[in-house]
Structures are given as C-alpha cells and as structure tokens.
Design an enzyme around this catalytic site. Sequence first.
Site, PDB file in Angstrom:
ATOM      1  N   ASP A 114     -10.149   3.492   2.251  1.00 18.50           N
ATOM      2  CA  ASP A 114     -10.379   3.220   3.757  1.00 18.50           C
ATOM      3  C   ASP A 114     -11.188   4.281   4.003  1.00 18.50           C
ATOM      4  OD1 ASP A 114      -9.471   0.275   3.345  1.00 18.50           O
ATOM      5  OD2 ASP A 114      -7.431   1.010   4.356  1.00 18.50           O
ATOM      6  N   LYS A 169       0.783  -1.117   0.197  1.00 15.92           N
ATOM      7  CA  LYS A 169       0.045   0.238   0.021  1.00 15.92           C
ATOM      8  C   LYS A 169       1.095   0.875   0.494  1.00 15.92           C
ATOM      9  CE  LYS A 169      -4.665  -1.328   2.029  1.00 15.92           C
ATOM     10  NZ  LYS A 169      -5.282  -1.518   3.224  1.00 15.92           N
TER      11      LYS A 169
HETATM   12  P1  NAP Z   1      -0.313  -2.034  11.064  1.00 12.83           P
HETATM   13  O1  NAP Z   1      -0.027  -0.960   9.608  1.00 12.83           O
HETATM   14  O2  NAP Z   1       0.711  -2.936  11.005  1.00 12.83           O
HETATM   15  O3  NAP Z   1      -1.218  -1.744  12.109  1.00 12.83           O
HETATM   16  C1  NAP Z   1      -1.239  -2.875  12.789  1.00 12.83           C
HETATM   17  C2  NAP Z   1      -1.373  -1.503  14.106  1.00 12.83           C
HETATM   18  O4  NAP Z   1      -1.690  -3.140  15.329  1.00 12.83           O
HETATM   19  C3  NAP Z   1      -0.485  -0.897  15.349  1.00 12.83           C
HETATM   20  O5  NAP Z   1      -0.799   0.157  15.828  1.00 12.83           O
HETATM   21  C4  NAP Z   1       0.365  -1.555  15.841  1.00 12.83           C
HETATM   22  O6  NAP Z   1       1.116  -1.328  17.208  1.00 12.83           O
HETATM   23  C5  NAP Z   1      -0.886  -2.720  16.608  1.00 12.83           C
HETATM   24  N1  NAP Z   1      -0.398  -3.663  17.245  1.00 12.83           N
HETATM   25  C6  NAP Z   1      -0.297  -5.026  16.676  1.00 12.83           C
HETATM   26  N2  NAP Z   1      -0.318  -6.289  17.325  1.00 12.83           N
HETATM   27  C7  NAP Z   1      -0.465  -5.731  18.428  1.00 12.83           C
HETATM   28  C8  NAP Z   1      -0.268  -5.798  20.002  1.00 12.83           C
HETATM   29  N3  NAP Z   1       0.072  -7.178  20.543  1.00 12.83           N
HETATM   30  N4  NAP Z   1      -0.758  -4.737  21.480  1.00 12.83           N
HETATM   31  C9  NAP Z   1      -1.197  -3.722  20.828  1.00 12.83           C
HETATM   32  N5  NAP Z   1      -1.134  -3.094  19.573  1.00 12.83           N
HETATM   33  C10 NAP Z   1      -0.420  -4.267  19.070  1.00 12.83           C
HETATM   34  O7  NAP Z   1      -1.648  -3.180  10.317  1.00 12.83           O
HETATM   35  P2  NAP Z   1      -3.242  -1.921   9.112  1.00 12.83           P
HETATM   36  O8  NAP Z   1      -2.574  -1.834   8.625  1.00 12.83           O
HETATM   37  O9  NAP Z   1      -3.165  -0.694  10.009  1.00 12.83           O
HETATM   38  O10 NAP Z   1      -4.334  -2.607  10.299  1.00 12.83           O
HETATM   39  C11 NAP Z   1      -4.818  -2.391  11.128  1.00 12.83           C
HETATM   40  C12 NAP Z   1      -6.084  -3.648  11.017  1.00 12.83           C
HETATM   41  O11 NAP Z   1      -6.988  -3.316  10.641  1.00 12.83           O
HETATM   42  C13 NAP Z   1      -5.719  -5.361  10.922  1.00 12.83           C
HETATM   43  O12 NAP Z   1      -6.155  -5.976  11.659  1.00 12.83           O
HETATM   44  C14 NAP Z   1      -5.952  -5.047   9.084  1.00 12.83           C
HETATM   45  O13 NAP Z   1      -7.143  -6.439   8.928  1.00 12.83           O
HETATM   46  C15 NAP Z   1      -7.344  -4.115  10.586  1.00 12.83           C
HETATM   47  N6  NAP Z   1      -8.181  -3.438   8.409  1.00 12.83           N
HETATM   48  C16 NAP Z   1      -9.581  -3.581   8.280  1.00 12.83           C
HETATM   49  C17 NAP Z   1     -10.160  -3.193   7.342  1.00 12.83           C
HETATM   50  C18 NAP Z   1     -11.730  -2.725   7.087  1.00 12.83           C
HETATM   51  O14 NAP Z   1     -12.336  -2.326   5.860  1.00 12.83           O
HETATM   52  N7  NAP Z   1     -12.222  -4.065   8.180  1.00 12.83           N
HETATM   53  C19 NAP Z   1      -9.760  -1.787   6.235  1.00 12.83           C
HETATM   54  C20 NAP Z   1      -8.318  -1.933   7.070  1.00 12.83           C
HETATM   55  C21 NAP Z   1      -7.755  -2.190   8.349  1.00 12.83           C
HETATM   56  P3  NAP Z   1       2.843  -1.739  17.214  1.00 12.83           P
HETATM   57  O15 NAP Z   1       2.272   0.188  15.835  1.00 12.83           O
HETATM   58  O16 NAP Z   1       3.248  -0.667  18.217  1.00 12.83           O
HETATM   59  O17 NAP Z   1       3.368  -2.630  16.365  1.00 12.83           O
END
Ligand code: NAP
Length: 278
Positions: free
Chosen positions: A101, A68
Amino acid sequence: MAQNRVGVIGFPVEHSLSPIMHNAAFEALQMRDWHYDAMSIPPDILRLGLREPKNHGYIGINVTVPHKEAIMEFVRPDDRARAIGAVNTVDFRSNIGTNTDADGLIGDLHAHQIPLSGERVLVLGAGGASRAAVYGLSREGARIAIVNRTKSRAYGLVEQLKISAGVEGLDVLTLDEAADWGMSLIVNCTSVGLHPHINQTPWIHGLPFPDGVTVYDMVYRPANTALMQQCLAHGGRAIGGLGMLTRQGAIAFELWTGVEPPLDVMYGALQTALETSE
Ligand code: NAP
C-alpha cells in the site's frame, strides 16, 4: 485449469475488484496458465482457511479486510509489513508477507509529480491505510500531521510507527488546527465519502477549505468524491485513489510472476468495472 493460481482472501470478499484487475493483466500478456480468484475466509478460521490456497498450490495471495493484521501471525512479515503493522500480499513460496500500500500510494503521487520532500502533508485517518501512508510519506521526507475523528487512535499510530519504523516528528492535530497548518497536500485515508455515502466529506462543511492544495483521496468509488469537489472549488488539484489501487496490485503481480505488469490495462479494467457498477 490454470497451473499458476493467485487470489485475494477477505471477509466478505465478493466486492473485491482485484480479480478483474489481475485477470485483465494475465489476459493482456497472454499468461493463460495464470488465474486470480477471490476466497472468502471468516476471521475465526483464518489459520485453517489459509491451508486451502496453500494446499491447492497457490503461488500467493492478497489479503484484505479484516485479515491484514491477523495474518501476520501465520506468515513471515518483511520489514515493511512489520513497520506498517499489516500484510496485504503473501508469497507462499517463501511464506513472506509484505505490504504494497505504501509504495502504491507513493508511486501514484510520483506519477502525478506531487512534491513530497520537505512538504507539509496532512493525513486524514488513523487506520491501516493511514499507517501505510504515513510510513511511505515519512520515507519521502515529508513533514506529516495526522487528524483523526478518534484522537487517541492517531496518538496510537504515532507511537506504533515510532517503535516499528523509527518515524519521528509526527504531529496530531484537530481539523480546526489543520485548517491553518499550511499543508500543500492532504491525503484522505478515512472511508468517509465512500459509496453510497457520496455526499459525506472528512473536511466538515463550513470549515474553511485551504486554497490551492492538492487532495489525494484513497477512496475511489465514486471517482470524484465530495472532498475532491471541495478541493477543486478552492482552486486545488484533486486525485482519486484508483491509481494507488492499481499500483499496489501491480507490485504484488510482479512479485508473484516476475513479469512487468501492464499498469494501463489494470487501471482501465478497474475503471470500466467501476463505471458499469454505478
Ligand atoms: P480502517 O482501518 O477501518 O480506518 C478507517 C478510518 O476512517 C479511521 O481513521 C476512522 O476513524 C475513519 N472514519 C470512518 N468513518 C468516519 C466518519 N464517519 N467520520 C470521520 N472519520 C471516519 O480502514 P482502512 O483500511 O484504513 O481504509 C480506509 C479507506 O482507505 C477505505 O475507504 C479503503 O477502501 C481505502 N483504501 C484505499 C486503498 C487504495 O488502494 N486506493 C488502499 C487501502 C485503503 P476512527 O479511528 O475515528 O474510527
């Protein structure tokens, strides 16, 4: 073979539900010359890999993890994608990359009649999904605070959105501070609670959960996350992320085809796919 092809690129991409959602829409609308598929492109050959769909006449693509941000170099990001710092949809006819998004999330919050203007909204997470959420929520006039496990990343997000989109007034809090912040809505943009870690929650067990708030959990697998259960146990309202997934896809669908997407068909196809995979 379909004349009009679209798809999703990622690595890995086999888990993506987008083909099911879009092909269900094409079928329902009897758009028989359209087809959506998934293409796995390793990160180190993204530039070359992009030639494949282009050379094969694809109209456009969705972009998922981990491309992305990297793909911004190879397309023309629009203002929204620039502001969020990520592209999730490309139209090859113009080579413009956008991000659906933020509108997917805000559209679903509106559909659930969640007030945003002037409301205090707590955003959990500081990754790509969080940037889209904060961008969208700020444009709705919400007052936003961010909590992230890695606090420096939350400050980075605040700085980036200030530069890229002129977003001001964002707070960064600890979870402890957030418990007393008085928000009406919590948006979970972390991956905590995602299948198979279904008992995990970003709201640490033992920390008092605020009464009567709304939780919007971007995680949609499982349908009822541990965070949503905590919220419901405290008299709140909980909404899962399947509606956002549907709407971000529907915006791309309309961009490529010029046809109004059948939201209920797309949502239903996702729901069935998730139910049968559990
Ligand atoms: P990303 O860039 O990898 O960010 C992940 C986030 O989760 C970071 O803030 C990370 O914190 C936090 N995190 C991960 N493991 C953790 C833990 N054990 N304890 C506390 N915080 C934790 O991922 P993303 O692309 O933003 O996506 C995040 C989520 O949103 C995913 O589950 C994705 O599937 C979902 N999503 C859904 C949609 C939808 O349409 N419903 C759209 C987009 C994304 P750190 O910074 O500390 O690592």
